[in-house]
Design a protein around this motif. Structure first.
Motif, PDB file in Angstrom:
ATOM      1  N   GLU A 106     -32.251 -12.151  -0.489  1.00 45.48           N
ATOM      2  CA  GLU A 106     -32.064 -12.538   0.883  1.00 45.48           C
ATOM      3  C   GLU A 106     -31.911 -11.710   1.773  1.00 45.48           C
ATOM      4  O   GLU A 106     -32.123 -11.585   2.865  1.00 45.48           O
ATOM      5  CB  GLU A 106     -31.291 -13.791   0.754  1.00 45.48           C
ATOM      6  N   GLU A 107     -31.240 -10.798   1.153  1.00 38.92           N
ATOM      7  CA  GLU A 107     -30.774  -9.646   2.218  1.00 38.92           C
ATOM      8  C   GLU A 107     -32.021  -8.812   2.554  1.00 38.92           C
ATOM      9  O   GLU A 107     -32.247  -8.367   3.786  1.00 38.92           O
ATOM     10  CB  GLU A 107     -29.632  -8.521   1.720  1.00 38.92           C
ATOM     11  N   LEU A 108     -32.741  -8.495   1.828  1.00 35.48           N
ATOM     12  CA  LEU A 108     -33.952  -7.767   1.812  1.00 35.48           C
ATOM     13  C   LEU A 108     -34.891  -8.411   2.916  1.00 35.48           C
ATOM     14  O   LEU A 108     -35.476  -7.980   3.984  1.00 35.48           O
ATOM     15  CB  LEU A 108     -35.118  -7.632   0.745  1.00 35.48           C
ATOM     16  N   CYS A 129     -22.121 -23.218  16.340  1.00 38.48           N
ATOM     17  CA  CYS A 129     -21.799 -24.564  16.286  1.00 38.48           C
ATOM     18  C   CYS A 129     -20.346 -24.714  16.188  1.00 38.48           C
ATOM     19  O   CYS A 129     -19.566 -24.247  15.246  1.00 38.48           O
ATOM     20  CB  CYS A 129     -22.565 -25.121  14.944  1.00 38.48           C
ATOM     21  N   GLY A 130     -19.848 -25.334  17.313  1.00 44.95           N
ATOM     22  CA  GLY A 130     -18.431 -25.546  17.454  1.00 44.95           C
ATOM     23  C   GLY A 130     -17.943 -24.101  17.491  1.00 44.95           C
ATOM     24  O   GLY A 130     -18.301 -23.117  18.265  1.00 44.95           O
ATOM     25  N   ASP A 131     -16.588 -23.809  16.555  1.00 43.36           N
ATOM     26  CA  ASP A 131     -16.118 -22.385  16.387  1.00 43.36           C
ATOM     27  C   ASP A 131     -16.703 -21.658  15.630  1.00 43.36           C
ATOM     28  O   ASP A 131     -16.176 -20.523  15.224  1.00 43.36           O
ATOM     29  CB  ASP A 131     -14.624 -22.395  16.439  1.00 43.36           C
ATOM     30  N   VAL A 132     -17.778 -21.784  14.974  1.00 47.82           N
ATOM     31  CA  VAL A 132     -18.493 -21.184  14.087  1.00 47.82           C
ATOM     32  C   VAL A 132     -19.625 -20.423  14.606  1.00 47.82           C
ATOM     33  O   VAL A 132     -20.366 -21.107  15.300  1.00 47.82           O
ATOM     34  CB  VAL A 132     -19.087 -21.845  12.506  1.00 47.82           C
ATOM     35  N   ASN A 133     -19.723 -19.081  14.625  1.00 46.23           N
ATOM     36  CA  ASN A 133     -21.235 -18.402  14.752  1.00 46.23           C
ATOM     37  C   ASN A 133     -21.725 -17.605  13.783  1.00 46.23           C
ATOM     38  O   ASN A 133     -20.863 -16.988  13.059  1.00 46.23           O
ATOM     39  CB  ASN A 133     -20.932 -18.010  16.194  1.00 46.23           C
ATOM     40  N   ILE A 134     -22.928 -17.426  13.940  1.00 42.60           N
ATOM     41  CA  ILE A 134     -23.514 -16.522  12.915  1.00 42.60           C
ATOM     42  C   ILE A 134     -24.397 -15.593  13.549  1.00 42.60           C
ATOM     43  O   ILE A 134     -24.945 -15.907  14.551  1.00 42.60           O
ATOM     44  CB  ILE A 134     -24.424 -17.314  11.863  1.00 42.60           C
ATOM     45  N   ASP A 135     -24.496 -14.362  13.204  1.00 36.34           N
ATOM     46  CA  ASP A 135     -25.532 -13.321  13.728  1.00 36.34           C
ATOM     47  C   ASP A 135     -26.532 -12.904  12.523  1.00 36.34           C
ATOM     48  O   ASP A 135     -26.129 -12.185  11.662  1.00 36.34           O
ATOM     49  CB  ASP A 135     -24.854 -11.833  14.090  1.00 36.34           C
ATOM     50  N   PRO A 136     -27.712 -13.606  12.697  1.00 38.38           N
ATOM     51  CA  PRO A 136     -28.963 -13.590  11.388  1.00 38.38           C
ATOM     52  C   PRO A 136     -29.139 -12.240  11.097  1.00 38.38           C
ATOM     53  O   PRO A 136     -29.415 -11.758  10.042  1.00 38.38           O
ATOM     54  CB  PRO A 136     -29.929 -14.344  11.701  1.00 38.38           C
ATOM     55  N   GLN A 156     -27.371 -17.983   3.832  1.00 35.65           N
ATOM     56  CA  GLN A 156     -28.893 -18.566   4.279  1.00 35.65           C
ATOM     57  C   GLN A 156     -28.874 -20.083   4.450  1.00 35.65           C
ATOM     58  O   GLN A 156     -29.602 -20.735   5.334  1.00 35.65           O
ATOM     59  CB  GLN A 156     -29.882 -18.360   3.081  1.00 35.65           C
ATOM     60  N   LEU A 157     -27.895 -20.692   3.463  1.00 41.97           N
ATOM     61  CA  LEU A 157     -27.681 -22.248   3.842  1.00 41.97           C
ATOM     62  C   LEU A 157     -27.209 -22.585   5.006  1.00 41.97           C
ATOM     63  O   LEU A 157     -27.634 -23.603   5.634  1.00 41.97           O
ATOM     64  CB  LEU A 157     -26.880 -22.835   2.475  1.00 41.97           C
ATOM     65  N   LEU A 158     -26.092 -21.907   5.550  1.00 45.92           N
ATOM     66  CA  LEU A 158     -25.204 -21.982   6.709  1.00 45.92           C
ATOM     67  C   LEU A 158     -26.451 -21.719   7.955  1.00 45.92           C
ATOM     68  O   LEU A 158     -26.558 -22.711   8.712  1.00 45.92           O
ATOM     69  CB  LEU A 158     -24.284 -20.995   6.839  1.00 45.92           C
ATOM     70  N   LYS A 159     -27.234 -20.836   7.662  1.00 40.37           N
ATOM     71  CA  LYS A 159     -28.103 -20.608   8.873  1.00 40.37           C
ATOM     72  C   LYS A 159     -29.210 -21.722   8.924  1.00 40.37           C
ATOM     73  O   LYS A 159     -29.434 -21.988   9.922  1.00 40.37           O
ATOM     74  CB  LYS A 159     -28.717 -19.300   8.523  1.00 40.37           C
ATOM     75  N   LEU A 160     -29.783 -22.149   7.764  1.00 41.04           N
ATOM     76  CA  LEU A 160     -30.506 -23.176   7.904  1.00 41.04           C
ATOM     77  C   LEU A 160     -30.031 -24.635   8.358  1.00 41.04           C
ATOM     78  O   LEU A 160     -30.871 -25.158   9.295  1.00 41.04           O
ATOM     79  CB  LEU A 160     -31.112 -23.598   6.368  1.00 41.04           C
ATOM     80  N   LEU A 161     -28.668 -24.832   8.118  1.00 40.11           N
ATOM     81  CA  LEU A 161     -28.049 -26.065   8.680  1.00 40.11           C
ATOM     82  C   LEU A 161     -27.889 -26.057  10.089  1.00 40.11           C
ATOM     83  O   LEU A 161     -28.005 -26.812  11.059  1.00 40.11           O
ATOM     84  CB  LEU A 161     -26.772 -26.461   7.960  1.00 40.11           C
TER      85      LEU A 161
END
Length: 218
Positions: A106-108, A129-136, A156-161
């Motif tokens: 998944e990292e690759l 989303c709310g107080d959660v953020n991701i930098d893909p 990856q699951l969090l990013k998908l959702l």
């Protein structure tokens, strides 16, 4: 999008080819450096995944010669060597990124997407989303000001959702997106990953309805 994979190990090469195709890439897979260099010089690819230890012509020589001929296709280098000297040599020869075996698939895939975005001059924005953020692109997740450490599958699951927030995502959709369906995954793999994410992000962050799926509302 067509990717050139140059990897002589049959098991690793076939796994990478299958994973890339599953994520909608077209893949040309070659198993020696000479044919790999010829392909780079004569065909167009969005990126190259290049092993260092190749027969006939080593990966670093492939990289160096292609750069000398003006080929600027992004190259993700794969190697068994983890020393600073080897990393510096790879980058000096023109590698855009560098991964040491064994690596997380998944990292690759994330690093490959980042290389292609940079080639196209695109920057993937942070998803909130709310107080959660991701930098893909950086594979970083935060809750408030705190970094949340998680596995590649959890990320990856969090990013998908988060990308599909406000909509339910079925378990089948999750398994298709995150897992190799031919690898005999555990029947409760998705539930375990959801459980771990709820522990890290809060029990109410991911909603679920039995038989429907999972959703992040906000």
């Amino acid at each position: 999008m067509r990717v050139l994979l140059i990897e002589d190990d049959f098991i690793l090469g076939s796994s990478l080819k299958k994973a890339l195709e599953k994520h909608a890439y077209g893949v040309d897979w070659l198993r020696d450096g000479e044919s790999g260099l010829a392909a780079i010089e004569s065909l167009d690819f969005v990126a190259v995944v290049l092993d260092v230890g190749l027969p006939l012509l080593g990966g670093l020589d492939v990289l160096r010669r292609s750069r000398q001929k003006g080929k600027q296709v992004p190259v993700l280098l794969l190697t068994a060597f983890d020393s600073v000297r080897h990393k510096v040599e790879a980058l000096d020869q023109g590698a855009d990124d560098y991964m040491v075996k064994p690596f997380d698939l998944e990292e690759l895939l994330a690093r490959l997407r980042a290389l292609i975005r940079r080639r196209d001059g695109r920057i993937e924005t942070v998803i909130r989303c709310g107080d959660v953020n991701i930098d893909p692109s950086a594979l970083v997740a935060r809750k408030g000001e705190d970094t949340v450490h998680m596995t590649a599958k959890e990320f990856q699951l969090l990013k998908l959702l988060m990308e599909r927030r406000g909509r339910y995502v079925t378990k089948n959709d999750i398994e298709y997106a995150l897992y190799d369906t031919g690898s005999g995954i555990e029947s409760n793999a998705t539930e375990v990953t959801i459980y771990n994410l709820r522990k890290k992000l809060g029990s109410d962050f991911i909603k679920s309805i039995r038989g429907v799926g999972y959703m992040i509302e906000r």
